[in-house]
Design a protein around this motif. Structure first.
Motif, PDB file in Angstrom:
ATOM      1  N   LEU A  48       0.854  -1.185   0.000  1.00  0.00           N
ATOM      2  CA  LEU A  48       0.000   0.000   0.000  1.00  0.00           C
ATOM      3  C   LEU A  48       0.890   1.235   0.000  1.00  0.00           C
ATOM      4  O   LEU A  48       1.700   1.416   0.913  1.00  0.00           O
ATOM      5  N   VAL A  49       0.766   2.068  -1.034  1.00  0.00           N
ATOM      6  CA  VAL A  49       1.542   3.301  -1.140  1.00  0.00           C
ATOM      7  C   VAL A  49       0.597   4.473  -0.932  1.00  0.00           C
ATOM      8  O   VAL A  49      -0.374   4.644  -1.669  1.00  0.00           O
ATOM      9  N   GLU A  50       0.877   5.295   0.075  1.00  0.00           N
ATOM     10  CA  GLU A  50       0.018   6.423   0.419  1.00  0.00           C
ATOM     11  C   GLU A  50       0.719   7.743   0.135  1.00  0.00           C
ATOM     12  O   GLU A  50       1.939   7.802  -0.014  1.00  0.00           O
ATOM     13  N   GLY A  51      -0.066   8.818   0.077  1.00  0.00           N
ATOM     14  CA  GLY A  51       0.468  10.146  -0.178  1.00  0.00           C
ATOM     15  C   GLY A  51      -0.076  10.725  -1.465  1.00  0.00           C
ATOM     16  O   GLY A  51      -0.555  10.002  -2.340  1.00  0.00           O
ATOM     17  N   LYS A  52       0.001  12.046  -1.603  1.00  0.00           N
ATOM     18  CA  LYS A  52      -0.565  12.732  -2.762  1.00  0.00           C
ATOM     19  C   LYS A  52       0.291  12.590  -4.006  1.00  0.00           C
ATOM     20  O   LYS A  52      -0.181  12.775  -5.116  1.00  0.00           O
ATOM     21  N   GLU A  53       1.583  12.271  -3.836  1.00  0.00           N
ATOM     22  CA  GLU A  53       2.469  12.122  -4.981  1.00  0.00           C
ATOM     23  C   GLU A  53       2.431  10.688  -5.503  1.00  0.00           C
ATOM     24  O   GLU A  53       1.910   9.783  -4.847  1.00  0.00           O
ATOM     25  N   THR A  54       3.025  10.489  -6.700  1.00  0.00           N
ATOM     26  CA  THR A  54       3.136   9.140  -7.264  1.00  0.00           C
ATOM     27  C   THR A  54       4.554   8.917  -7.797  1.00  0.00           C
ATOM     28  O   THR A  54       4.748   8.437  -8.910  1.00  0.00           O
ATOM     29  N   PHE A  55       5.538   9.307  -6.973  1.00  0.00           N
ATOM     30  CA  PHE A  55       6.926   9.054  -7.341  1.00  0.00           C
ATOM     31  C   PHE A  55       7.180   7.553  -7.488  1.00  0.00           C
ATOM     32  O   PHE A  55       7.933   7.116  -8.341  1.00  0.00           O
ATOM     33  N   ILE A  56       6.575   6.774  -6.612  1.00  0.00           N
ATOM     34  CA  ILE A  56       6.735   5.326  -6.621  1.00  0.00           C
ATOM     35  C   ILE A  56       5.360   4.685  -6.526  1.00  0.00           C
ATOM     36  O   ILE A  56       4.404   5.294  -6.059  1.00  0.00           O
ATOM     37  N   ASP A  57       5.267   3.432  -6.983  1.00  0.00           N
ATOM     38  CA  ASP A  57       4.002   2.714  -6.909  1.00  0.00           C
ATOM     39  C   ASP A  57       4.225   1.315  -6.344  1.00  0.00           C
ATOM     40  O   ASP A  57       5.347   0.953  -5.953  1.00  0.00           O
TER      41      ASP A  57
END
Length: 275
Positions: A48-57
């Motif tokens: 699960l990747v959280e946060g407003k950015e999508t540097f990583i998935d």
């Protein structure tokens, strides 16, 4: 002898043996759990990747774990270095927090919180980097370009390594300007870029209008922005969007405008024009 037996506190004796039995039960349960952990295998990997950015998935995280620690699904739980995996994830410049643990059903849970970037800096040498909400530098990646303010111009500070703290006052001021404007309806829509001029003053590049907005440094930002708001609400409607080339609120108590043609008007005259 009979009297001694009668004087025994049988209730306390019962509590004693009950406590002993409970301890034995706990040890037996812990032993069973330990043996189960030794034989139980990882049944799946959930990221699960959280946060407003999508540097990583999720795929980036799964690939990193596989490359550095091998395949985890199908391995016994006691062979998977959960703490090392968690520490490795935290080394990524795009990761703020990470938590890795196993569920009772054998699912390896990986939770990652991404860093939030505030501004993209392009220094005078053309070097680029992001600054996050903790005033740390984040490298630029071609995979993802976040929608944040861009600041360029006469900025000397460069980028050497990920997560190094911001050093110069001018970059710290740029971060403060973004923090003050990004949640304001007027400025978040009107300001499209920040520029540091030859005098080391911060200029706001507007979306509407041809004038440059000069605020100097980040001191008294609320006061400076309120004077700029006065310009937009009371002066621009009277003179038009292209009347001035520069609007300067760097100095306290004044709104200094430079009309196309090198004509200056001070704050007192501004007040007269508003009436």
């Amino acid at each position: 002898m009979l009297n001694k037996i009668r004087n025994i506190q049988w209730r306390q004796v019962g509590y004693f043996f009950l406590g002993i039995s409970s301890l034995i039960g706990v040890f037996m349960l812990m032993s069973l759990v330990s043996k189960k952990d030794q034989v139980q295998v990882c049944t799946s990997l959930k990221v699960l990747v959280e946060g407003k950015e999508t540097f990583i998935d999720q795929q980036d995280i799964s690939s990193m774990i596989h490359e550095k620690f091998g395949r985890v699904v199908g391995r016994s739980l006691n062979e998977i270095p959960l703490q090392k995996i968690e520490n490795e994830l935290k080394k990524s410049p795009y990761v703020s927090e990470a938590d890795v643990h196993m569920d009772m059903d054998g699912t390896m849970q990986v939770q990652v919180m991404q860093r939030e970037v505030v501004v993209r800096v392009i220094n005078q040498a053309g070097q680029e980097f992001y600054v996050d909400s903790k005033n740390q530098k984040i490298p630029v990646t071609l995979k993802y370009v976040p929608h944040v303010m861009v600041a360029n111009g006469n900025i000397k500070e460069g980028y050497k390594k990920a997560l190094e703290p911001v050093q110069s006052t001018i970059v710290k001021d740029l971060v403060d300007v973004v923090a003050h404007t990004k949640h304001d309806d007027l400025w978040s829509n009107q300001i499209v870029q920040l520029y540091v001029n030859e005098d080391r003053d911060i200029e706001l590049i507007p979306r509407v209008g041809e004038q440059t907005l000069i605020i100097g440094n980040a001191d008294s930002l609320d006061y400076k922005l309120s004077r700029l708001a006065t310009f937009y609400k009371h002066i621009m409607p009277r003179v038009g969007t292209g009347a001035y080339s520069k609007v300067n609120v760097k100095y306290g108590g004044q709104i200094i405008c430079e009309r196309n043609g090198d004509w200056f008007i001070d704050s007192l005259q501004m007040q007269m024009n508003k009436k």
